[in-house]
Design a protein around this motif. Structure first.
Motif, PDB file in Angstrom:
ATOM      1  N   GLY A   9     -70.647  42.891  39.813  1.00 32.38           N
ATOM      2  CA  GLY A   9     -69.375  43.278  40.384  1.00 32.38           C
ATOM      3  C   GLY A   9     -68.664  42.163  41.124  1.00 32.38           C
ATOM      4  N   SER A  10     -69.073  40.935  40.883  1.00 31.30           N
ATOM      5  CA  SER A  10     -68.506  39.825  41.652  1.00 31.30           C
ATOM      6  C   SER A  10     -67.632  38.898  40.816  1.00 31.30           C
ATOM      7  CB  SER A  10     -69.622  39.010  42.290  1.00 31.30           C
ATOM      8  OG  SER A  10     -70.374  38.352  41.291  1.00 31.30           O
ATOM      9  N   LEU A  11     -67.387  39.254  39.568  1.00 31.45           N
ATOM     10  CA  LEU A  11     -66.516  38.416  38.759  1.00 31.45           C
ATOM     11  C   LEU A  11     -65.091  38.487  39.306  1.00 31.45           C
ATOM     12  CD1 LEU A  11     -67.551  39.200  35.064  1.00 31.45           C
ATOM     13  CD2 LEU A  11     -67.958  37.099  36.329  1.00 31.45           C
ATOM     14  N   LYS A  12     -64.371  37.410  39.114  1.00 30.99           N
ATOM     15  CA  LYS A  12     -62.945  37.409  39.420  1.00 30.99           C
ATOM     16  C   LYS A  12     -62.225  37.727  38.107  1.00 30.99           C
ATOM     17  CE  LYS A  12     -63.301  33.912  43.045  1.00 30.99           C
ATOM     18  NZ  LYS A  12     -64.684  33.451  42.879  1.00 30.99           N
ATOM     19  N   PRO A  13     -61.054  38.380  38.169  1.00 30.62           N
ATOM     20  CA  PRO A  13     -60.368  38.737  36.916  1.00 30.62           C
ATOM     21  C   PRO A  13     -60.176  37.560  35.965  1.00 30.62           C
ATOM     22  CG  PRO A  13     -59.335  39.833  38.769  1.00 30.62           C
ATOM     23  CD  PRO A  13     -60.375  38.896  39.348  1.00 30.62           C
ATOM     24  N   GLU A  14     -59.930  36.370  36.514  1.00 33.14           N
ATOM     25  CA  GLU A  14     -59.719  35.214  35.636  1.00 33.14           C
ATOM     26  C   GLU A  14     -61.008  34.742  34.956  1.00 33.14           C
ATOM     27  OE1 GLU A  14     -59.873  33.604  39.938  1.00 33.14           O
ATOM     28  OE2 GLU A  14     -59.001  35.325  38.916  1.00 33.14           O
ATOM     29  N   LYS A  18     -63.871  34.432  29.690  1.00 28.12           N
ATOM     30  CA  LYS A  18     -65.057  33.636  29.334  1.00 28.12           C
ATOM     31  C   LYS A  18     -66.291  34.526  29.196  1.00 28.12           C
ATOM     32  CE  LYS A  18     -67.741  29.600  30.565  1.00 28.12           C
ATOM     33  NZ  LYS A  18     -68.097  28.606  31.552  1.00 28.12           N
ATOM     34  N   ALA A  19     -66.462  35.462  30.131  1.00 30.02           N
ATOM     35  CA  ALA A  19     -67.610  36.377  30.068  1.00 30.02           C
ATOM     36  C   ALA A  19     -67.538  37.228  28.803  1.00 30.02           C
ATOM     37  CB  ALA A  19     -67.650  37.262  31.314  1.00 30.02           C
ATOM     38  N   CYS A  20     -66.336  37.685  28.457  1.00 27.00           N
ATOM     39  CA  CYS A  20     -66.181  38.527  27.268  1.00 27.00           C
ATOM     40  C   CYS A  20     -66.296  37.722  25.981  1.00 27.00           C
ATOM     41  CB  CYS A  20     -64.863  39.280  27.336  1.00 27.00           C
ATOM     42  SG  CYS A  20     -64.884  40.592  28.586  1.00 27.00           S
ATOM     43  N   ASP A  21     -65.871  36.461  25.992  1.00 29.25           N
ATOM     44  CA  ASP A  21     -66.073  35.613  24.810  1.00 29.25           C
ATOM     45  C   ASP A  21     -67.555  35.573  24.463  1.00 29.25           C
ATOM     46  OD1 ASP A  21     -63.415  34.992  24.407  1.00 29.25           O
ATOM     47  OD2 ASP A  21     -63.534  33.010  25.338  1.00 29.25           O
ATOM     48  N   PHE A  22     -68.408  35.427  25.489  1.00 32.71           N
ATOM     49  CA  PHE A  22     -69.849  35.394  25.232  1.00 32.71           C
ATOM     50  C   PHE A  22     -70.355  36.779  24.840  1.00 32.71           C
ATOM     51  CE2 PHE A  22     -74.296  35.820  26.470  1.00 32.71           C
ATOM     52  CZ  PHE A  22     -74.834  34.857  25.623  1.00 32.71           C
ATOM     53  N   ARG A  23     -69.943  37.818  25.571  1.00 33.38           N
ATOM     54  CA  ARG A  23     -70.395  39.182  25.305  1.00 33.38           C
ATOM     55  C   ARG A  23     -70.095  39.569  23.860  1.00 33.38           C
ATOM     56  NH1 ARG A  23     -74.002  43.009  26.971  1.00 33.38           N
ATOM     57  NH2 ARG A  23     -73.249  45.082  26.521  1.00 33.38           N
ATOM     58  N   CYS A  24     -68.948  39.161  23.352  1.00 34.31           N
ATOM     59  CA  CYS A  24     -68.507  39.560  22.008  1.00 34.31           C
ATOM     60  C   CYS A  24     -68.848  38.527  20.931  1.00 34.31           C
ATOM     61  CB  CYS A  24     -67.000  39.822  22.032  1.00 34.31           C
ATOM     62  SG  CYS A  24     -66.533  41.210  23.084  1.00 34.31           S
ATOM     63  N   CYS A  33     -63.610  44.195  20.351  1.00 31.86           N
ATOM     64  CA  CYS A  33     -64.619  43.909  21.368  1.00 31.86           C
ATOM     65  C   CYS A  33     -63.988  43.162  22.534  1.00 31.86           C
ATOM     66  CB  CYS A  33     -65.767  43.102  20.772  1.00 31.86           C
ATOM     67  SG  CYS A  33     -67.108  42.764  21.950  1.00 31.86           S
ATOM     68  N   LEU A  34     -63.244  42.117  22.237  1.00 26.42           N
ATOM     69  CA  LEU A  34     -62.619  41.330  23.301  1.00 26.42           C
ATOM     70  C   LEU A  34     -61.593  42.154  24.073  1.00 26.42           C
ATOM     71  CD1 LEU A  34     -62.203  37.937  21.439  1.00 26.42           C
ATOM     72  CD2 LEU A  34     -63.655  38.366  23.429  1.00 26.42           C
ATOM     73  N   PHE A  35     -60.821  42.974  23.377  1.00 23.64           N
ATOM     74  CA  PHE A  35     -59.813  43.799  24.043  1.00 23.64           C
ATOM     75  C   PHE A  35     -60.479  44.737  25.055  1.00 23.64           C
ATOM     76  CE2 PHE A  35     -57.449  47.759  24.466  1.00 23.64           C
ATOM     77  CZ  PHE A  35     -56.226  47.290  24.901  1.00 23.64           C
ATOM     78  N   PHE A  36     -61.480  45.496  24.604  1.00 29.93           N
ATOM     79  CA  PHE A  36     -62.109  46.477  25.492  1.00 29.93           C
ATOM     80  C   PHE A  36     -62.983  45.815  26.544  1.00 29.93           C
ATOM     81  CE2 PHE A  36     -60.885  49.387  22.058  1.00 29.93           C
ATOM     82  CZ  PHE A  36     -60.210  50.317  22.834  1.00 29.93           C
ATOM     83  N   CYS A  37     -63.654  44.733  26.192  1.00 28.36           N
ATOM     84  CA  CYS A  37     -64.461  44.022  27.187  1.00 28.36           C
ATOM     85  C   CYS A  37     -63.581  43.519  28.323  1.00 28.36           C
ATOM     86  CB  CYS A  37     -65.207  42.868  26.527  1.00 28.36           C
ATOM     87  SG  CYS A  37     -66.242  41.932  27.674  1.00 28.36           S
ATOM     88  N   ASN A  38     -62.459  42.911  27.994  1.00 27.62           N
ATOM     89  CA  ASN A  38     -61.565  42.399  29.035  1.00 27.62           C
ATOM     90  C   ASN A  38     -60.975  43.533  29.864  1.00 27.62           C
ATOM     91  OD1 ASN A  38     -61.095  39.332  29.112  1.00 27.62           O
ATOM     92  ND2 ASN A  38     -61.209  39.769  26.932  1.00 27.62           N
ATOM     93  N   CYS A  44     -63.889  46.657  36.311  1.00 28.98           N
ATOM     94  CA  CYS A  44     -65.222  46.703  36.932  1.00 28.98           C
ATOM     95  C   CYS A  44     -65.648  45.393  37.587  1.00 28.98           C
ATOM     96  CB  CYS A  44     -66.252  47.084  35.876  1.00 28.98           C
ATOM     97  SG  CYS A  44     -65.942  48.697  35.111  1.00 28.98           S
ATOM     98  N   LEU A  45     -64.987  44.276  37.215  1.00 28.94           N
ATOM     99  CA  LEU A  45     -65.360  42.937  37.689  1.00 28.94           C
ATOM    100  C   LEU A  45     -66.832  42.646  37.416  1.00 28.94           C
ATOM    101  CD1 LEU A  45     -63.292  42.762  40.991  1.00 28.94           C
ATOM    102  CD2 LEU A  45     -62.703  41.890  38.718  1.00 28.94           C
ATOM    103  N   CYS A  46     -67.266  43.089  36.246  1.00 28.27           N
ATOM    104  CA  CYS A  46     -68.656  42.892  35.836  1.00 28.27           C
ATOM    105  C   CYS A  46     -68.707  42.976  34.314  1.00 28.27           C
ATOM    106  CB  CYS A  46     -69.524  43.981  36.461  1.00 28.27           C
ATOM    107  SG  CYS A  46     -71.275  43.831  36.099  1.00 28.27           S
ATOM    108  N   VAL A  47     -69.503  42.100  33.696  1.00 23.99           N
ATOM    109  CA  VAL A  47     -69.802  42.163  32.263  1.00 23.99           C
ATOM    110  C   VAL A  47     -71.317  42.019  32.143  1.00 23.99           C
ATOM    111  CG1 VAL A  47     -69.526  41.019  30.019  1.00 23.99           C
ATOM    112  CG2 VAL A  47     -67.580  41.200  31.562  1.00 23.99           C
TER     113      VAL A  47
END
Length: 74
Positions: A9-14, A18-24, A33-38, A44-47
């Motif tokens: 829960g500590s991610l910043k929106p910006e 990058k987090a979603c690029d890896f997740r997807c 995937c990228l749309f919903f992950c972002n 949630c400020l968490c991936v």
């Protein structure tokens, strides 16, 4: 135990893209995937770590459901 990534829960929106690029990175459905992950990350400020699963790391991300009751976040 390796501490991978920032605390929950500590991610910043910006940091979401990058987090979603890896997740997807392992899916063949990159665009949805990228749309919903972002979308989920910005709320949630968490991936979750990894490219699949581990959703228990982010309760907000894990518990957000679509209108049919399925998971909203990849």
């Amino acid at each position: 135990m390796d501490n991978v990534g920032p605390p929950l829960g500590s991610l910043k929106p910006e940091e979401c893209p990058k987090a979603c690029d890896f997740r997807c990175s392992a899916t063949s459905h990159q665009k949805p995937c990228l749309f919903f992950c972002n979308l989920c990350c910005k709320k949630c400020l968490c991936v979750p770590s990894g490219t699949y699963g581990h959703k228990e790391e982010c309760p907000c991300y894990n518990n957000w459901k679509n209108k049919d009751g399925g998971p909203k976040c990849p």
